[in-house]
Design a protein around this motif. Structure first.
Motif, PDB file in Angstrom:
ATOM      1  N   GLN A 120      65.453   8.350  77.557  1.00  0.00           N
ATOM      2  CA  GLN A 120      64.474   8.735  78.563  1.00  0.00           C
ATOM      3  C   GLN A 120      65.064   9.717  79.565  1.00  0.00           C
ATOM      4  OE1 GLN A 120      63.292   4.735  79.947  1.00  0.00           O
ATOM      5  NE2 GLN A 120      61.189   5.251  79.338  1.00  0.00           N
ATOM      6  N   SER A 121      66.332   9.557  79.865  1.00  0.00           N
ATOM      7  CA  SER A 121      66.975  10.374  80.895  1.00  0.00           C
ATOM      8  C   SER A 121      67.195  11.816  80.456  1.00  0.00           C
ATOM      9  CB  SER A 121      68.319   9.747  81.284  1.00  0.00           C
ATOM     10  OG  SER A 121      69.031  10.563  82.178  1.00  0.00           O
TER      11      SER A 121
ATOM     12  N   ILE B 239      70.069   2.692  69.530  1.00  0.00           N
ATOM     13  CA  ILE B 239      69.512   3.764  70.362  1.00  0.00           C
ATOM     14  C   ILE B 239      69.356   3.243  71.780  1.00  0.00           C
ATOM     15  CG2 ILE B 239      67.547   5.285  70.736  1.00  0.00           C
ATOM     16  CD1 ILE B 239      66.988   5.109  67.720  1.00  0.00           C
ATOM     17  N   ASN B 240      70.043   3.865  72.720  1.00  0.00           N
ATOM     18  CA  ASN B 240      69.956   3.484  74.124  1.00  0.00           C
ATOM     19  C   ASN B 240      68.739   4.181  74.730  1.00  0.00           C
ATOM     20  OD1 ASN B 240      70.319   3.560  77.030  1.00  0.00           O
ATOM     21  ND2 ASN B 240      72.361   2.724  76.657  1.00  0.00           N
ATOM     22  N   VAL B 241      67.672   3.441  74.910  1.00  0.00           N
ATOM     23  CA  VAL B 241      66.425   4.055  75.367  1.00  0.00           C
ATOM     24  C   VAL B 241      66.525   4.556  76.807  1.00  0.00           C
ATOM     25  CG1 VAL B 241      65.014   2.715  73.755  1.00  0.00           C
ATOM     26  CG2 VAL B 241      65.454   1.828  76.050  1.00  0.00           C
TER      27      VAL B 241
ATOM     28  N   GLN C  12      66.313  15.769  72.111  1.00  0.00           N
ATOM     29  CA  GLN C  12      67.294  16.682  71.529  1.00  0.00           C
ATOM     30  C   GLN C  12      68.693  16.472  72.101  1.00  0.00           C
ATOM     31  OE1 GLN C  12      66.665  18.641  68.840  1.00  0.00           O
ATOM     32  NE2 GLN C  12      64.717  17.527  68.928  1.00  0.00           N
ATOM     33  N   ASN C  13      68.780  16.327  73.405  1.00  0.00           N
ATOM     34  CA  ASN C  13      70.088  16.080  74.031  1.00  0.00           C
ATOM     35  C   ASN C  13      70.629  14.710  73.655  1.00  0.00           C
ATOM     36  OD1 ASN C  13      70.306  18.555  75.365  1.00  0.00           O
ATOM     37  ND2 ASN C  13      69.123  17.820  77.122  1.00  0.00           N
ATOM     38  N   TYR C  14      69.730  13.733  73.510  1.00  0.00           N
ATOM     39  CA  TYR C  14      70.203  12.398  73.132  1.00  0.00           C
ATOM     40  C   TYR C  14      70.810  12.419  71.736  1.00  0.00           C
ATOM     41  CZ  TYR C  14      70.575   7.524  72.026  1.00  0.00           C
ATOM     42  OH  TYR C  14      71.090   6.308  71.664  1.00  0.00           O
ATOM     43  N   ALA C  15      70.144  13.087  70.798  1.00  0.00           N
ATOM     44  CA  ALA C  15      70.659  13.143  69.424  1.00  0.00           C
ATOM     45  C   ALA C  15      72.047  13.778  69.396  1.00  0.00           C
ATOM     46  CB  ALA C  15      69.691  13.923  68.531  1.00  0.00           C
TER      47      ALA C  15
END
Length: 217
Positions: free
Chosen positions: A173-174, A167-169, A178-181
């Motif tokens: 954070q950016s 997981i690229n934190v 939901q968008n990260y998943a």
């Protein structure tokens, strides 16, 4: 379908119970795309574990890795629905007696495991027609991915540089959870959903994965 058949990439085969074939699939001319976590491969059904990574020296100690890992595993699997098929194994000579054990409908272990201990049904589909039907039904509202499963045995202990299970934190954070998943899923879709251990290779599997936010199959 059987005799003088040479096109190994034309047909797909779906093993199932007689009751499911008669009462659900054939009755309504419909296939169910099931929850990914309900597949019978532990690599797919068990909770995936992710490590944490950063490109900007973020203090990873401020993040709960176990909690984030469980969250992302649930998100990735919860967004995916899958339908699985077998294929013919080419090349086919056209001689039925020579080709029989390369055909997708002649897999004794699959008859035992998926088709009611040899008393079930193996449904046969034209791959191109099925693809067109799936695209027509889901292409606008969902992300559709399809292809043959790749069989590979990776190291039991993942590499620290394995980005698929990290997981690229910074990105989390950016763009937010939901968008990260979604970004992570689409980036590593092939790795997550089209790869199985070599022990499954005789299934010669081809599958469709439908990605969206629908809570049901």
């Amino acid at each position: 379908m059987i005799y003088n058949f040479r096109a190994a990439d034309q047909l797909l085969y779906h093993y199932t119970k007689s009751s499911i074939a008669i009462q659900d699939i054939l009755k309504d001319s419909s296939l169910r795309f099931g929850t990914y976590a309900n597949t019978n491969d532990p690599k797919e059904s068990k909770t995936w574990e992710f490590s944490l990574g950063t490109n900007h020296d973020v203090d990873l100690g401020n993040w709960n890795m176990k909690k984030l890992s469980a969250w992302l595993s649930g998100e990735l699997k919860g967004r995916a629905r899958v339908a699985c098929f077998s294929t013919d194994m080419g090349p086919l000579s056209g001689n039925h007696m020579k080709d029989i054990f390369r055909r997708g409908f002649c897999k004794p272990r699959m008859w035992a495991q998926y088709a009611e201990r040899h008393a079930g049904v193996c449904l046969v589909f034209d791959r191109q027609k099925l693809h067109e039907a799936i695209e027509k039904r889901f292409g606008v509202s969902h992300v559709v991915r399809s292809g043959a499963v790749n069989y590979i045995d990776r190291d039991v202990v993942p590499s620290l540089g394995d980005q698929a299970y990290m997981i690229n934190v910074d990105h989390l954070q950016s763009v937010g959870p939901q968008n990260y998943a979604r970004d992570h899923l689409l980036t590593y879709c092939q790795r997550f959903f089209f790869e199985k251990l070599k022990d499954w290779r005789d299934e010669s599997e081809y599958r469709w994965v439908i990605i969206g936010n629908a809570p049901d199959d």
